[in-house]
Design a protein around this motif. Sequence first.
Motif, PDB file in Angstrom:
ATOM      1  N   VAL A   1      18.372  -5.483 -19.785  1.00 15.40           N
ATOM      2  CA  VAL A   1      19.047  -4.185 -19.753  1.00 15.40           C
ATOM      3  C   VAL A   1      20.538  -4.417 -19.535  1.00 15.40           C
ATOM      4  O   VAL A   1      20.894  -5.392 -18.867  1.00 15.40           O
ATOM      5  N   PRO A   2      21.466  -3.631 -20.030  1.00 16.15           N
ATOM      6  CA  PRO A   2      21.275  -2.468 -20.903  1.00 16.15           C
ATOM      7  C   PRO A   2      21.285  -2.850 -22.392  1.00 16.15           C
ATOM      8  O   PRO A   2      21.847  -3.883 -22.752  1.00 16.15           O
TER       9      PRO A   2
ATOM     10  N   GLY B   1      25.018  -1.177 -25.478  1.00 10.85           N
ATOM     11  CA  GLY B   1      26.265  -1.732 -25.977  1.00 10.85           C
ATOM     12  C   GLY B   1      26.031  -2.903 -26.923  1.00 10.85           C
ATOM     13  O   GLY B   1      26.982  -3.511 -27.385  1.00 10.85           O
TER      14      GLY B   1
ATOM     15  N   PRO C   1      29.598   5.093 -22.412  1.00 14.54           N
ATOM     16  CA  PRO C   1      29.090   3.781 -22.003  1.00 14.54           C
ATOM     17  C   PRO C   1      28.982   3.562 -20.502  1.00 14.54           C
ATOM     18  O   PRO C   1      28.191   2.729 -20.065  1.00 14.54           O
ATOM     19  N   LEU C   2      29.737   4.291 -19.692  1.00 18.18           N
ATOM     20  CA  LEU C   2      29.660   4.048 -18.243  1.00 18.18           C
ATOM     21  C   LEU C   2      28.555   4.840 -17.545  1.00 18.18           C
ATOM     22  O   LEU C   2      28.269   4.585 -16.370  1.00 18.18           O
TER      23      LEU C   2
ATOM     24  N   PRO D   1      25.499   2.347 -16.239  1.00 18.58           N
ATOM     25  CA  PRO D   1      25.756   1.588 -15.006  1.00 18.58           C
ATOM     26  C   PRO D   1      26.044   2.475 -13.791  1.00 18.58           C
ATOM     27  O   PRO D   1      25.647   2.127 -12.676  1.00 18.58           O
ATOM     28  N   LEU D   2      26.679   3.621 -13.984  1.00 17.95           N
ATOM     29  CA  LEU D   2      26.934   4.487 -12.826  1.00 17.95           C
ATOM     30  C   LEU D   2      25.621   5.038 -12.272  1.00 17.95           C
ATOM     31  O   LEU D   2      25.399   5.020 -11.058  1.00 17.95           O
TER      32      LEU D   2
ATOM     33  N   ASN E   1      23.695   2.535 -10.380  1.00 14.39           N
ATOM     34  CA  ASN E   1      24.284   2.253  -9.071  1.00 14.39           C
ATOM     35  C   ASN E   1      24.266   3.473  -8.160  1.00 14.39           C
ATOM     36  O   ASN E   1      24.989   3.526  -7.163  1.00 14.39           O
TER      37      ASN E   1
ATOM     38  N   ARG F   1      25.242   6.544  -8.621  1.00 13.10           N
ATOM     39  CA  ARG F   1      26.381   7.465  -8.628  1.00 13.10           C
ATOM     40  C   ARG F   1      26.130   8.581  -9.630  1.00 13.10           C
ATOM     41  O   ARG F   1      26.715   8.616 -10.715  1.00 13.10           O
TER      42      ARG F   1
ATOM     43  N   ILE G   1      33.443  11.618  -6.699  1.00 12.32           N
ATOM     44  CA  ILE G   1      34.634  11.698  -7.556  1.00 12.32           C
ATOM     45  C   ILE G   1      34.566  10.730  -8.737  1.00 12.32           C
ATOM     46  O   ILE G   1      35.121  11.000  -9.812  1.00 12.32           O
ATOM     47  N   VAL G   2      33.858   9.613  -8.561  1.00 12.02           N
ATOM     48  CA  VAL G   2      33.785   8.623  -9.649  1.00 12.02           C
ATOM     49  C   VAL G   2      32.980   9.188 -10.823  1.00 12.02           C
ATOM     50  O   VAL G   2      33.467   9.241 -11.958  1.00 12.02           O
TER      51      VAL G   2
ATOM     52  N   THR H   1      34.771  12.256 -12.346  1.00 17.11           N
ATOM     53  CA  THR H   1      35.940  11.930 -13.179  1.00 17.11           C
ATOM     54  C   THR H   1      35.499  11.395 -14.539  1.00 17.11           C
ATOM     55  O   THR H   1      35.984  11.825 -15.590  1.00 17.11           O
ATOM     56  N   VAL H   2      34.548  10.451 -14.515  1.00 20.80           N
ATOM     57  CA  VAL H   2      34.073   9.864 -15.774  1.00 20.80           C
ATOM     58  C   VAL H   2      33.415  10.955 -16.636  1.00 20.80           C
ATOM     59  O   VAL H   2      33.680  11.062 -17.839  1.00 20.80           O
TER      60      VAL H   2
ATOM     61  N   GLU I   1      35.976  13.239 -18.237  1.00 17.41           N
ATOM     62  CA  GLU I   1      36.651  12.597 -19.374  1.00 17.41           C
ATOM     63  C   GLU I   1      35.765  12.595 -20.615  1.00 17.41           C
ATOM     64  O   GLU I   1      36.221  12.887 -21.720  1.00 17.41           O
TER      65      GLU I   1
END
Lengths: 271, 271
Positions: free
Chosen positions: B40-41, B44, B145-146, B149-150, B153, B155, B161-162, B165-166, B169
Motif C-alpha cells: 500500500v498505497p 500513485g 494524493p495526500l 496518508p492523512l 495517520n 488525521r 488544521i492539517v 487545509t489540505v 485546497e
Amino acid sequence: MDNRPVGVFDSGLGGLTAVREIMNILPSENVIYFGDTGRVPYGGRSRETIIKYARQDVQFLQSFDLKAIVIACGTVSTTAMDVITREYTLPIFGVVDPTARRAAGATRNGKIALIGTQATVRSGAYERLIQKWNPEAEVRAYPCPLFVPLVENGRFRRGDIVIETVASEYLKPIRDWGADTLVLGCTHYPLLMDVIGEYLGGGVVLVNSGVEVAADLKRQLRIRDLTADPGQSGDCCYYVSDSVEGFSQLASVFLNRDLSDSVEKVDIEKY
Amino acid sequence: MDNRPVGVFDSGLGGLTAVREIMNILPSENVIYFGDTGRVPYGGRSRETIIKYARQDVQFLQSFDLKAIVIACGTVSTTAMDVITREYTLPIFGVVDPTARRAAGATRNGKIALIGTQATVRSGAYERLIQKWNPEAEVRAYPCPLFVPLVENGRFRRGDIVIETVASEYLKPIRDWGADTLVLGCTHYPLLMDVIGEYLGGGVVLVNSGVEVAADLKRQLRIRDLTADPGQSGDCCYYVSDSVEGFSQLASVFLNRDLSDSVEKVDIEKY
C-alpha cells in the motif's frame, strides 16, 4: 584504483539526497542507484517485510559488478543492516554508523533527538550507536510518519501551513526538552531542513544522514584502496521498480539538478 | 442459496469501509478480505504495476472456493478492472459501475465532481461511465494524493488544521465550479465525509463508493441466486501482506467496531 561502480539503494526517492552528496565529494565515482518506487514507503512496514525487501534490493544490485553498496535508506539501515551485512561479502555501508558518530560528537548539552520513520524509531539503532560513542548522551526518538508523504507531494517549503503545522507538532517535544542536536534519520528529511531549522532555531545542529554517509563512503573507499581514477568523470544510472516517468519528475527535486542520466525499470520481485 | 464466501480486496485498509457496509446489509454472507498492506498505497503507482498487483490479489483470493469477488479499491476498479474481468470466470464487481450510476442519477445541475487517487483520475473511468448513464452531465476529476496518508495517520477529524487545509485546497475548485454531486472515488474517503461535507455544505450530495458497491453486491447475488442462507450469521476472515499487528490497530477505525475476527499474513508475491 577501482573503477567499478558503487551501488546505492533506497525505498524510493529519499536516497537521492545521499547520491547528491556522493556526486559532490566523489565526482569520479560511478553510481548505480536503485529506488524501490513500486513498494515505497518502507517506514511504516514490519521488520520482516523490510528485511525481505532489502534482500531483494541488494540481490538486484549484486547483478552488477560492484565494489561497494550504500544503504541510503534510514529505515533499512536501522532495521535490516545487521541481517544484510551478515549475508554478503561485499562492503556494505549504511547511514546509521557515520550519522550516529557525528551526532555523538556534535552535542554540547548531551541531549540528542532523533526523527525518523516508525520502523527507524522502533529499531533503537541510533540510541545504541550514539551511546557507544558518547555514553553520557541522552537520546530521544520521535517518529514522523507524515514527513515522507508530505515531502513526496512537494510540501516541504517554508510558509506552507500544512508542513509547518505537522513539523511543529512533531518537533515541539524536542524544542521543549532542549535538545541541541537533531538527527535527520531519514534521507527524505534534508528537504525539510529549512522548515525544521526555522522551528528549532539556529542553536540546534541538524545532522544530515546523506552528508554523513557520503563522507563515510569516501573514507572507506580510500582505506580499502577502492577509489576510482580521479581523472574520470563519474556517471549515475538509475533503476526503479515502478514507472520511469513518475520517478524522473520528482528526482530532480531530490538531486537538485536535472535528471539527464538513464533510468530503467526493474521487476524487483524476481530478485 | 450459496454459502461460499465473497472475496473482497483493497490495496490496504480503505476497502474495510466497503466491508462494513457489506456486513450491514448482508449479515449472512461470509467474507474473506485481503488488504495488500505490504505494498500500500496503489494510488500513485503506474497502471502496469497496479495491474500486476491486482492480478496477484485476485490469484490469492482464488485459492479459496469463492462465489464472487469485490474489488473494494477505487484505484484497481478504475485502472485494472477491464483486464481482471477478462481473465477470470468468477463474477467480479468493482466500485466504479454502481457509484457512477448513483452519481449520474443524483445530480440536478449536471455538474459532477470526482475525487480520487492519481491513478483513478488518470484512468478516466468515472467520466466514461457517468456519461453513459447521463450524457448531459459534465464530470471533472481532481486527484487528492495526500488524503490516503492523512487518513491512515488518523488525521480525518473536523478541527484538525492539517486535514482541513489540505481538503480546502483540493475542494476549492469543486466549490467554485458549483458541482452538486461529489463522488468519493477512493474507499478511504468515507472517513473524511464530515470534513468534506462541512467544507462543501449540505447542498452537495456525497456519493460513497463503499455503500454503492455493497448495495450492488446484494443485487447481483440475488439476481444470480447466490445469496447465503439467511438463517446463518456471516463471518469475516482477514488476510494482509504485512504484519498482523499493524493492521489490527487501524482496522477498527475503518470498520467502526473492534476487530475480533482472525487476521493472517500472506506472502502475496508468491501469487
